[in-house]
Design an enzyme around this catalytic site. Structure first.
Site: not given
Length: 615
Positions: A283, A367, A395
């Site tokens: 990243k 979640e 979700r």
């Protein structure tokens, strides 16, 4: 470097480039991304990490005939550049401008709209099945990160796709681990061997010949096959789970080595059945500040590219207040635990995680698991606080109902980014939580008007022996730690009015105050009730049923507070103002409110129209 992206005509020019040209292009793209995102804000570190991967994808495959699906989609900036949209980056994530996520309305190369994680493999499996049924040609490629792979839906899709034997390519963009050159070299050799036509034909010939000599031949083949699998698993333990799920595993490969990435994608293209390509990336690649602090540069506001410092001044936000209060509660109550779904720092729980590591749980992008995990903690005597963004909590709707509220368990839902959030757009606006939570029995739903009230509500929630949801917006808030008063569990009247009342939820109280001041100039006297308790609805401050009431909410009108008030209050004239029954696009909040009639000026006009009609 003097080369500019405007010199290229994508995607056609990419097909004519050699390796050296593409390496130069990768540098040009990185410079372009740093320049543009530093001006507009956006997702930087993740996009810098997929430059070579994206170039290789568009070199090897033919988009949009070959369908590329980006999981979450915040890392699709390079894809947008390589499909002819570089000029749109001056308006990236701005009102009326280019989205920061894949949007089919933007380009035929965006084959599937994404914004939440762990969905790409399911979509790819569906597209591959449709292609097979219709007898069409073309590859289907899902690009998913190691973070998104923590979501259970990704494994459901892997299991289904692997069993189907349908050809699809899953690219695992793994930026959470290092790569060994030795393993990379061995894996590249095995990749070439395992997908080569000669190897596959040789395997088939040996199998046929041995099986033709009867039972003994089958026994010999099965023994050879078993030995081969044991050697393969001993050499390449990382790919075992994918192989067991029915995938040909290729990797791990250095995701910044263009030659290696192109080679492995060519191998995947010619393989049979489902393939998983494992790439190791970094990243923030190519920008030191982002490499050293990828979390900070995941999603950024405009910043100075020379220093890496944000131009946005530091303020106290609702997330900050939540985090501070959670630490305070945990200091005085050892049963308090905090749970998040890969958003610890973003939700304000960074300090909590450092102070109470044994009572902090980051479950990854999961979640559903987070909510039922909290239910298990609550059932066992703990007091869990679950901090999740509003749009992501959607979700886990079934788990909220079945595992928490049905059992009336004392779980506190700290719902961050409730309401419209701005530049991330439709997939991230939290405008449905009042609608999807209000109908659930046993659940208390609170909406603070300021930081002080949020802190008081969190303390109050610990006194409730049942589930509590506290929804609060993104951004700064008024907060004075020395003047926090206990929350009294009621809606409260801010001012009296002669002609109408405005019942405003949470942050919309500030809009209500501005509306009241503007109405004075039009000889209309409005009262204001601060709605801090949506469920169960407190009507203590309700006046005469003849008094018109305007409801203001940062939520969808469909199923929201206005509908609730109209059905329960008995008030004859109710004007409900909130977000309409559409998916609200991206843009700054002020522009969106003006477009959809939630700004003070628009609300005043609406009220005046009603009064003129009545007259």
């Amino acid at each position: 470097m003097n080369i500019k992206l405007s010199q290229y005509s994508f995607p056609d020019d990419l097909k004519q480039m050699d390796i050296d040209d593409m390496k130069i292009l990768s540098e040009v793209i990185r410079d372009f991304l740093i320049d543009k995102v530093s001006r507009t804000g956006g997702h930087l570190a993740s996009n810098l990490g997929v430059v070579e991967l994206t170039i290789a994808l568009h070199k090897v495959f033919d988009s949009p005939k070959d369908k590329i699906i980006w999981d979450v989609g915040h890392q699709s900036y390079v894809h947008k550049i390589l499909t002819g949209r570089a000029e749109g980056f001056d308006t990236l994530r701005q009102f009326g401008g280019m989205s920061g996520f894949p949007k089919a309305r933007e380009s035929e190369h965006d084959v599937f709209d994404t914004g939440h994680s762990s969905t790409s493999i399911s979509a790819a499996a569906g597209m591959a099945a449709a292609r097979d049924i219709k007898g069409e040609k073309g590859e289907v490629i899902a690009v998913i990160g190691d973070g998104s792979l923590t979501g259970g839906m990704a494994y459901e899709a892997l299991n289904n796709l692997g069993a189907s034997k349908s050809k699809a390519i899953v690219i695992l963009n793994d930026n959470g681990m290092s790569i060994s050159k030795n393993i990379g070299g061995v894996s590249q050799h095995l990749n070439s061997l395992r997908v080569s036509d000669r190897y596959i034909k040789a395997k088939s010939d040996i199998k046929n010949r041995l099986q033709n000599i009867g039972k003994l031949g089958n026994t010999i083949y099965e023994g050879l096959d078993s030995a081969k699998e044991k050697v393969k698993y001993a050499i390449m333990p990382r790919g075992v789970i994918f192989e067991e799920l029915g995938f040909t595993y290729l990797g791990p490969i250095d995701g910044h080595n263009l030659e290696a990435v192109i080679e492995v994608l060519e191998q995947a293209k010619h393989a049979k059945g489902p393939v998983l390509v494992h790439l190791i990336t970094k990243k923030g690649k190519g920008y030191e500040d982002a490499e050293n602090n990828p979390s900070k540069f995941h999603g950024v506001s405009p910043f100075n590219p020379e220093t890496g410092r944000s131009e946005k001044k530091s303020v106290i936000s609702y997330s900050n207040v939540f985090g501070r209060t959670a630490v305070k509660l945990a200091e005085s109550d050892s049963s308090v635990v905090a749970i998040t779904a890969a958003m610890g720092e973003a939700t304000g729980l960074g300090e909590f995680s450092r102070r109470f590591p044994n009572r902090f749980f980051d479950v990854g992008i999961a979640e559903q698991h987070a909510v039922t995990f909290a239910a298990g903690l609550a059932k066992s005597g703990m007091r869990p606080i679950v901090a999740i963004y509003s749009s992501f909590l959607q979700r886990a709707y079934d788990q909220i109902i079945e595992d928490v509220c049905l059992q009336n368990l004392p779980v506190i839902f700290a719902i961050d980014r409730a309401g419209v959030v701005g530049a991330d757009g439709a997939t991230h606006h939290g405008v449905f939580d009042l609608s999807y939570l209000r109908s659930i029995p046993n659940l208390t739903v609170l909406t603070p008007t300021c930081g002080n009230e949020l802190a008081a509500m969190l303390e109050h929630a610990l006194t409730i022996n049942g589930p509590v949801a506290i929804r609060y917006p993104r951004g700064e808030c008024n907060f004075n730690e020395d003047s926090i008063e206990p929350y009294d569990d009621y809606n409260w009247r801010l001012s009296e009015g002669r002609d109408l009342d405005i019942w405003a939820c949470g942050r919309m109280v500030d809009t209500a105050v501005e509306v009241k001041n503007r109405l004075v100039l039009k000889d209309i006297d409005a009262g204001i009730v601060a709605v801090t308790k949506v469920k169960p609805l407190d009507l203590t401050e309700l006046g005469s049923s003849d008094m018109p009431v305007v409801t203001l909410e940062d939520n969808s009108l469909s199923g929201g507070f206005g509908e609730c008030f109209r059905s329960l209050s008995g008030v004859e004239k109710v004007i409900s103002i909130g977000w309409p029954d559409v998916f609200v696009e991206h843009g700054d909040i002020e522009s969106l409110e003006k477009k959809y009639g939630l700004d003070a000026e628009s609300v005043v006009e609406r009220i005046c129209e009603e009064f003129e009609r009545k007259a």
